[in-house]
Design a protein around this motif. Structure first.
Motif, PDB file in Angstrom:
ATOM      1  N   GLY A 166     -14.457 -11.439 -16.963  1.00 28.26           N
ATOM      2  CA  GLY A 166     -15.113 -10.230 -16.464  1.00 28.26           C
ATOM      3  C   GLY A 166     -15.985 -10.526 -15.263  1.00 28.26           C
ATOM      4  N   HIS A 167     -16.671 -11.657 -15.312  1.00 28.40           N
ATOM      5  CA  HIS A 167     -17.514 -12.096 -14.186  1.00 28.40           C
ATOM      6  C   HIS A 167     -16.661 -12.388 -12.957  1.00 28.40           C
ATOM      7  CE1 HIS A 167     -20.898 -14.154 -12.213  1.00 28.40           C
ATOM      8  NE2 HIS A 167     -20.033 -15.114 -11.909  1.00 28.40           N
ATOM      9  N   GLU A 168     -15.578 -13.141 -13.183  1.00 28.62           N
ATOM     10  CA  GLU A 168     -14.691 -13.494 -12.067  1.00 28.62           C
ATOM     11  C   GLU A 168     -14.050 -12.244 -11.466  1.00 28.62           C
ATOM     12  OE1 GLU A 168     -13.994 -16.796 -10.932  1.00 28.62           O
ATOM     13  OE2 GLU A 168     -15.763 -17.232 -12.153  1.00 28.62           O
ATOM     14  N   GLY A 169     -13.769 -11.235 -12.314  1.00 28.14           N
ATOM     15  CA  GLY A 169     -13.113 -10.020 -11.833  1.00 28.14           C
ATOM     16  C   GLY A 169     -14.069  -8.980 -11.281  1.00 28.14           C
ATOM     17  N   GLY A 170     -15.380  -9.281 -11.293  1.00 27.50           N
ATOM     18  CA  GLY A 170     -16.351  -8.364 -10.715  1.00 27.50           C
ATOM     19  C   GLY A 170     -16.825  -7.274 -11.642  1.00 27.50           C
ATOM     20  N   LYS A 171     -16.374  -7.269 -12.893  1.00 30.35           N
ATOM     21  CA  LYS A 171     -16.815  -6.244 -13.846  1.00 30.35           C
ATOM     22  C   LYS A 171     -18.208  -6.536 -14.393  1.00 30.35           C
ATOM     23  CE  LYS A 171     -13.249  -3.393 -14.350  1.00 30.35           C
ATOM     24  NZ  LYS A 171     -13.375  -1.940 -14.121  1.00 30.35           N
ATOM     25  N   LEU A 172     -18.546  -7.838 -14.446  1.00 29.47           N
ATOM     26  CA  LEU A 172     -19.819  -8.276 -15.005  1.00 29.47           C
ATOM     27  C   LEU A 172     -20.483  -9.247 -14.034  1.00 29.47           C
ATOM     28  CD1 LEU A 172     -18.480  -9.375 -18.519  1.00 29.47           C
ATOM     29  CD2 LEU A 172     -19.462  -7.161 -17.999  1.00 29.47           C
ATOM     30  N   SER A 184     -26.368 -12.024 -22.482  1.00 25.95           N
ATOM     31  CA  SER A 184     -25.360 -11.005 -22.177  1.00 25.95           C
ATOM     32  C   SER A 184     -25.592  -9.696 -22.933  1.00 25.95           C
ATOM     33  CB  SER A 184     -23.957 -11.527 -22.540  1.00 25.95           C
ATOM     34  OG  SER A 184     -23.846 -11.721 -23.942  1.00 25.95           O
ATOM     35  N   GLY A 185     -26.360  -9.742 -24.015  1.00 22.81           N
ATOM     36  CA  GLY A 185     -26.541  -8.547 -24.841  1.00 22.81           C
ATOM     37  C   GLY A 185     -25.322  -8.199 -25.672  1.00 22.81           C
ATOM     38  N   ILE A 209     -19.069  -5.802 -33.626  1.00 26.93           N
ATOM     39  CA  ILE A 209     -19.509  -6.124 -32.263  1.00 26.93           C
ATOM     40  C   ILE A 209     -20.358  -4.990 -31.712  1.00 26.93           C
ATOM     41  CG2 ILE A 209     -18.720  -6.607 -29.921  1.00 26.93           C
ATOM     42  CD1 ILE A 209     -16.135  -7.684 -31.781  1.00 26.93           C
ATOM     43  N   PHE A 210     -21.531  -5.366 -31.210  1.00 24.81           N
ATOM     44  CA  PHE A 210     -22.457  -4.423 -30.595  1.00 24.81           C
ATOM     45  C   PHE A 210     -22.791  -4.916 -29.189  1.00 24.81           C
ATOM     46  CE2 PHE A 210     -23.409  -4.656 -35.188  1.00 24.81           C
ATOM     47  CZ  PHE A 210     -23.066  -3.367 -35.549  1.00 24.81           C
ATOM     48  N   TYR A 211     -23.291  -4.016 -28.355  1.00 26.98           N
ATOM     49  CA  TYR A 211     -23.702  -4.438 -27.025  1.00 26.98           C
ATOM     50  C   TYR A 211     -24.911  -3.635 -26.580  1.00 26.98           C
ATOM     51  CZ  TYR A 211     -21.362  -0.190 -25.361  1.00 26.98           C
ATOM     52  OH  TYR A 211     -20.985   1.116 -25.164  1.00 26.98           O
ATOM     53  N   ASP A 212     -25.684  -4.272 -25.712  1.00 26.53           N
ATOM     54  CA  ASP A 212     -26.839  -3.609 -25.110  1.00 26.53           C
ATOM     55  C   ASP A 212     -26.456  -3.224 -23.682  1.00 26.53           C
ATOM     56  OD1 ASP A 212     -29.182  -2.757 -24.047  1.00 26.53           O
ATOM     57  OD2 ASP A 212     -30.309  -4.611 -24.399  1.00 26.53           O
ATOM     58  N   PRO A 213     -26.250  -1.916 -23.411  1.00 25.68           N
ATOM     59  CA  PRO A 213     -25.818  -1.519 -22.067  1.00 25.68           C
ATOM     60  C   PRO A 213     -26.861  -1.812 -20.999  1.00 25.68           C
ATOM     61  CG  PRO A 213     -26.329   0.412 -23.406  1.00 25.68           C
ATOM     62  CD  PRO A 213     -26.401  -0.767 -24.319  1.00 25.68           C
ATOM     63  N   ASP A 214     -28.116  -2.069 -21.426  1.00 25.30           N
ATOM     64  CA  ASP A 214     -29.180  -2.351 -20.463  1.00 25.30           C
ATOM     65  C   ASP A 214     -29.479  -3.841 -20.338  1.00 25.30           C
ATOM     66  OD1 ASP A 214     -29.520   0.422 -20.058  1.00 25.30           O
ATOM     67  OD2 ASP A 214     -30.807   0.562 -21.824  1.00 25.30           O
ATOM     68  N   SER A 215     -28.521  -4.685 -20.733  1.00 26.44           N
ATOM     69  CA  SER A 215     -28.754  -6.137 -20.677  1.00 26.44           C
ATOM     70  C   SER A 215     -28.762  -6.662 -19.255  1.00 26.44           C
ATOM     71  CB  SER A 215     -27.675  -6.866 -21.485  1.00 26.44           C
ATOM     72  OG  SER A 215     -26.401  -6.638 -20.904  1.00 26.44           O
ATOM     73  N   GLY A 216     -28.231  -5.880 -18.324  1.00 26.61           N
ATOM     74  CA  GLY A 216     -28.280  -6.293 -16.918  1.00 26.61           C
ATOM     75  C   GLY A 216     -27.047  -6.993 -16.409  1.00 26.61           C
ATOM     76  N   ILE A 217     -26.006  -7.171 -17.253  1.00 25.59           N
ATOM     77  CA  ILE A 217     -24.818  -7.870 -16.753  1.00 25.59           C
ATOM     78  C   ILE A 217     -23.729  -6.901 -16.295  1.00 25.59           C
ATOM     79  CG2 ILE A 217     -25.294  -9.811 -18.296  1.00 25.59           C
ATOM     80  CD1 ILE A 217     -22.738  -9.022 -19.834  1.00 25.59           C
ATOM     81  N   LEU A 218     -23.907  -5.619 -16.587  1.00 24.88           N
ATOM     82  CA  LEU A 218     -22.916  -4.619 -16.189  1.00 24.88           C
ATOM     83  C   LEU A 218     -23.319  -3.974 -14.870  1.00 24.88           C
ATOM     84  CD1 LEU A 218     -22.489  -2.998 -19.669  1.00 24.88           C
ATOM     85  CD2 LEU A 218     -20.574  -3.890 -18.366  1.00 24.88           C
ATOM     86  N   GLY A 219     -22.365  -3.866 -13.962  1.00 21.88           N
ATOM     87  CA  GLY A 219     -22.653  -3.194 -12.710  1.00 21.88           C
ATOM     88  C   GLY A 219     -23.071  -1.757 -12.949  1.00 21.88           C
ATOM     89  N   THR A 227     -15.362  -1.078 -20.686  1.00 20.13           N
ATOM     90  CA  THR A 227     -15.275  -2.522 -20.411  1.00 20.13           C
ATOM     91  C   THR A 227     -15.221  -3.325 -21.700  1.00 20.13           C
ATOM     92  OG1 THR A 227     -16.466  -2.250 -18.321  1.00 20.13           O
ATOM     93  CG2 THR A 227     -16.435  -4.465 -19.291  1.00 20.13           C
ATOM     94  N   TYR A 228     -16.165  -3.045 -22.607  1.00 23.44           N
ATOM     95  CA  TYR A 228     -16.215  -3.822 -23.845  1.00 23.44           C
ATOM     96  C   TYR A 228     -15.086  -3.442 -24.792  1.00 23.44           C
ATOM     97  CZ  TYR A 228     -20.725  -5.753 -22.467  1.00 23.44           C
ATOM     98  OH  TYR A 228     -21.711  -6.427 -21.816  1.00 23.44           O
ATOM     99  N   GLY A 229     -14.656  -2.178 -24.757  1.00 24.02           N
ATOM    100  CA  GLY A 229     -13.511  -1.788 -25.589  1.00 24.02           C
ATOM    101  C   GLY A 229     -12.272  -2.574 -25.216  1.00 24.02           C
TER     102      GLY A 229
END
Length: 983
Positions: A166-172, A184-185, A209-219, A227-229
């Motif tokens: 995801g990082h390499e592809g620019g999503k994260l 990463s949250g 699996i849970f995620y924090d959308p405000d973790s700062g890694i998502l554009g 993305t996470y789905g």
């Protein structure tokens, strides 16, 4: 894990396992000879006859899976017999954990390469662990720990790989490329045996699996769900897809909140709201073992800390235990849980099985874990030790169950080692059972069966003692005797004479009461009171039709009561109350369930004015105001609303059941109750939002009731159709609180909180299921609608069917000014001129579509039958739409369907109007009673006899045959009216 870093297969004892038979042994010898040609070094270790060679040959005869692995990769066998086991497993686990890492040049490995690395590592661990386990170099504890460790490594590697891609592809944008999960949250919890580090040999793994959308890694945090789905779908593929190298672990993500309607990865805030408001007892039990296994481990630990109040409540939580135990009973029923027999026995779910030991520990952890933090441990053995240390159970019980647990885990591993299948069922045949016995080191199946039966019976005995309290019995007098193990012949005759068709079954039920197996009958005093009233109780039930069914419902009610003394005293001293209770049990399974779950609703039944005083809005409002007077906090207000709504719905239902009010009155009362409760919930939610986020400048909210809520026709089981409207100053950019929100997010969150407040299941139940599909754009549109957008949509975009729905809209709560504006807009929209021919066409198409997609199941599907409720409602709605063109101005959106028809009477033939009103009254009276008494479809052949009597009485008919004939007659007449009017 293991017996030290130098554990070797060469340490295997002579005869630890024996070959299945001579035929298989010859085949294994031939295979070993062939493997030695491919790996000559094997000869050095396995050439001479001795314990090691004998062990390997025996293992190959017993486990086709291990034999196939060795044949596929002879180097695995060479490594297993030539070097210490633990270092090799550690190397394989490290290989799995590092499978995602870029090479020296920094190139990120492709998914096929990561998948291959993980499968090779898992294969090594599975092969080495199985051989060490069979050789008794490892114990079952070691096996489960190693398998859990490789699962952790594989999941962590797959998550790191996906984050890096995801990082390499620019999503994260990762915070640390060398440790993608850091900060990463993204939280990956291992559940069940994975979380407890107790995986069995062929386990699938349960992940949440849970995620924090405000973790700062998502554009863009709004892309998080997509993305996470997508990432989680790839995670499952990486782990469980079968390739030439096999698979890693079958992976299950269904333990997430509400899996039928949530994405594969759930936002942290949404998850916490779900568990706080709607979490189930089985989920509490599941989270005892939850453990962060991959992703952002620090965030995972933080999430679990926030869940502690949900999992471990402050008070001794006996109420949850009936729920957990009922899950066990359901498993028993589903699995055909009969007598213990070795062949075909399920060692996990069967009687005396692994699950009973796990439930034994988990139920007590749930009861006492809130007050005793030492009980909050994941592994089963550790939990049993903690329970013993806390003196919750005795040392002997803990030791017995621990020994039984690990013995059955050994059995389970060997069942699975045969073909690497996720099964827990012992073979049905003697030949295959011998395979399992030999793998466990028993001399024959008889010895194995004896050991297993002893183990299962020990567990069963301990588990039964946990839930059943065998005490001395209080007996009734005369020929109603329920003591002892056997039925008393005279008692069976008495029961038969009282009207019970299966006296043996009824005798067994009553004996259960006297054994004190229910919480309500555990005290001596409660059993004595129940014994005293048993003759009157049996006489009352015997006089009802299908007495057996009615008494069994009462039994179900008793089984859920937290205590019995007060109730038994009330019933014993109040014959009218006893008669009413019997009436409920005989006719209304739904009401019977309500009083089983919430015995406090009985308090209102003691009011002598219950059946005399009508449940008007004023009556309900005064009681609600009094009930809420001392509530101060948000959750306290909501809980009091739930208690009040449950009790008043029940009491309105009692009035309806006894005939003191009719169907239309009940509909109005259910609606008035909903109005009052929803209004208070909205006020509480607004106050909570303002406390957290402040106010929006000029912000106002109004709530519209649609459908049956709008037309004062709710039933006992209705959901509520709502539209939330808001307005604010044009230059308002955000709220003025500590956590400001823009208007759209503010009102969206407010609406979501209102939905949660109304529909989240809690210990006090659910207020109302909420349906917001009638808002502009339906499920695709925002949950909250600005008034000007609502007006524009209704004027310019809404379909005819939406204007039909609008004819039943009723502004029911909120800011008075906004309510008035909304009412003006609705009136203006409904008064607008429209093409009558198009309206006719749209109404007919809509009715035909409903008939095609939701055909009536039978004549009792009163809503959907041709000429049923839908037809009558469509007639009223159609007339409301065309009335302005005919010079009539009638506001139907404050009226019931019957009142709307009367108001529009000038547009319809008087005879047709009478037909519609007669049919509507019949349908309303019938549907109100049916929805009160049962949840599902009404089938006269399969509902309680008391209900068919009540339905016939509601239809003012002598019997069901006459009632059915009247429904058929009126439905045909209504369909003809529909065809005449909508044309």
């Amino acid at each position: 894990m293991g017996n030290g870093r130098t554990s070797r297969l060469s340490d295997v004892a002579e005869g630890v396992i024996r070959p299945l038979n001579q035929t298989e042994l010859k085949a294994a010898n031939a295979l070993l000879k062939d493997l030695t040609k491919q790996e000559p070094a094997l000869a050095e270790h396995l050439a001479a006859d001795g314990p090691l060679r004998s062990f390997v040959l025996s293992a190959f005869t017993l486990s086709p899976y291990l034999r196939d692995l060795a044949n596929l990769k002879p180097s695995l066998l060479l490594a297993a017999v030539s070097a210490p086991i633990e270092p090799q497993i550690l190397d394989a686990i490290e290989e799995a954990r590092s499978a995602w890492r870029p090479d020296a040049s920094g190139a990120v490995p492709g998914e096929p390469e990561v998948m291959a690395r993980l499968r090779r590592a898992k294969r090594r661990v599975a092969f080495l662990t199985a051989l060490a386990d069979l050789a008794r170099v490892f114990t079952a504890r070691d096996t489960t720990a190693w398998l859990s460790a490789v699962a952790d490594a594989a999941v962590a590697a797959a998550i790191n790989h996906l984050l890096l891609l995801g990082h390499e592809g620019g999503k994260l944008t990762l915070k640390n490329r060398d440790n993608p999960a850091e900060g990463s949250g993204l939280i990956v919890l291992g559940m069940g045996k994975h979380g407890a580090r107790e995986l069995n040999y062929s386990s699938d793994i349960d992940l949440v699996i849970f995620y924090d959308p405000d973790s700062g890694i998502l554009g863009d945090p709004d892309d998080a769900m997509e993305t996470y789905g997508r990432m989680m779908r790839r995670l499952v593929r990486i782990l469980q897809e079968r390739t030439a190298d096999g698979y890693v672990f079958r992976t299950d993500l269904r333990l997430r909140p509400d899996p039928g309607s949530t994405p594969l990865a759930v936002p942290v805030e949404a998850a916490l709201i779900y568990y706080e408001g709607r979490g189930q007892n089985w989920e509490r039990a599941a989270f005892i073992k939850a453990r962060p296994v991959a992703g952002d481990l620090e965030a995972g630990e933080g999430f679990l800390r926030e869940l502690v109040p949900f999992v471990f409540r402050k008070y001794l939580d006996y109420a949850a235990i009936a729920d957990i135990h009922s899950i066990k009973r359901q498993i028993h029923v589903h699995k055909g849980h009969g007598a213990i027999a070795v062949k075909g026995h399920n060692v996990k779910l069967g009687r005396g099985g692994i699950r009973e030991i796990e439930f034994f520990a988990q139920t007590q952890q749930l009861i006492a874990g809130g007050r005793m933090p030492d009980l909050r441990c994941r592994p089963t053995e550790e939990a049993l030790k903690a329970l013993a240390a806390a003196r919750w159970i005795d040392e002997q019980t803990a030791e017995e169950l621990t020994d039984c647990y690990w013995f059955m885990r050994d059995v389970e591993h060997r069942i699975q080692m045969v073909h690497d299948e996720q099964t827990h069922v012992l073979p049905e045949t003697e030949a295959e059972l011998k395979r399992i016995a030999f793998m466990l080191g028993f001399i024959d199946t008889t010895a194995f069966s004896r050991a297993l039966e002893t183990t299962l019976k020990t567990v069963e005995k301990r588990y039964a003692r946990l839930f059943e309290k065998e005490e001395g019995l209080s007996s009734a007098t005369g020929n109603l005797v329920f003591t002892g193990q056997q039925d008393d012949p005279d008692t069976l005759k008495t029961l038969k004479g009282l009207g019970f068709e299966r006296p043996e079954a009824i005798s067994g039920v009553i004996r259960t009461w006297h054994y004190g197996r229910y919480r309500a009958t555990q005290s001596v005093e409660a059993r004595e009171r129940l014994t005293e009233m048993t003759p009157d109780l049996l006489k009352a039930f015997g006089e009802s039709r299908r007495a057996d069914e009615a008494l069994l419902r009462f039994d179900n009610f008793l089984s859920g009561l937290p205590a019995g003394i007060q109730l038994f005293s009330l019933l014993g001293n109040n014959p009218a109350l006893l008669d009413l209770l019997v009436n409920i049990m005989a006719a209304a399974p739904r009401l019977a369930e309500i009083i089983a779950e919430r015995p406090h609703v009985f308090d209102g039944m003691l009011d002598p004015g219950l059946l005399v005083e009508l449940p008007t809005r004023d009556y309900l409002g005064k009681r609600l105001k009094s009930f809420l007077s001392s509530a101060r906090h948000y959750e306290e207000i909501l809980d009091r609303l739930r208690i009040f709504a449950a009790e008043q719905r029940f009491l309105i239902g009692i009035r309806l059941l006894t005939g003191s009010i009719g169907g239309a009155q009940a509909g109005h009362a259910f609606t008035d109750l909903a109005d009052l409760v929803i209004d208070e919930a909205l006020k509480a939610v607004i106050a909570e939002m303002e406390a957290a986020h402040g106010k929006i400048p000029g912000g106002r909210v109004a709530l519209a009731g649609m459908g049956k809520l709008g037309s004062f026709e709710l039933t006992a089981g209705s959901d509520v159709d709502l539209i939330l409207l808001y307005e604010h100053d044009d230059d308002a950019s955000e709220s003025d609180g500590a956590k400001p929100l823009d208007p759209m997010r503010y009102y969206t969150r407010l609406t979501q909180r209102l939905i949660a407040a109304l529909s989240a299941p809690t210990a006090e139940g659910v207020l109302y299921e909420v349906d917001m599909r009638l808002r502009p754009s339906g499920n695709k549109g925002p949950v909250a609608t600005r008034l000007r957008a609502f007006a524009r949509y209704q004027r310019e975009e809404a379909w005819t069917w939406e204007h039909m729905a609008l004819s039943r809209a009723r502004m029911m709560s909120g800011d008075a000014g906004l309510v008035a504006e909304a009412e003006r807009i609705i009136e203006e929209v409904l008064a607008a001129p429209r093409d009558r021919a198009k309206t006719v066409k749209d109404v007919l198409e809509m009715r035909a579509l409903i008939e095609q997609e939701k055909p009536a199941k039978d004549i009792w599907d009163l809503k959907l039958i041709p000429g049923g409720l839908v037809d009558i409602e469509f007639i009223a709605q159609y007339l409301a739409l065309v009335a302005p063109a005919k010079g009539h101005r009638v506001r139907t959106n404050e009226l019931s369907t019957a009142d709307a028809l009367k108001a529009l009477g000038a547009l319809i033939d008087p005879n047709d109007l009478d037909i519609c009103l007669s049919a509507l009254k019949l349908y309303t009276d019938l549907s109100q009673v049916i929805r009160l008494c049962i949840d599902g479809p009404f089938d006269p052949a399969n509902v309680p006899a008391g209900l068919t009597d009540r339905v016939a009485r509601a239809a003012e008919s002598p019997d069901m045959k006459t009632a059915e004939a009247e429904v058929k007659r009126l439905s045909k007449a209504v369909r003809k009216v529909f065809s005449r009017v909508v044309s």
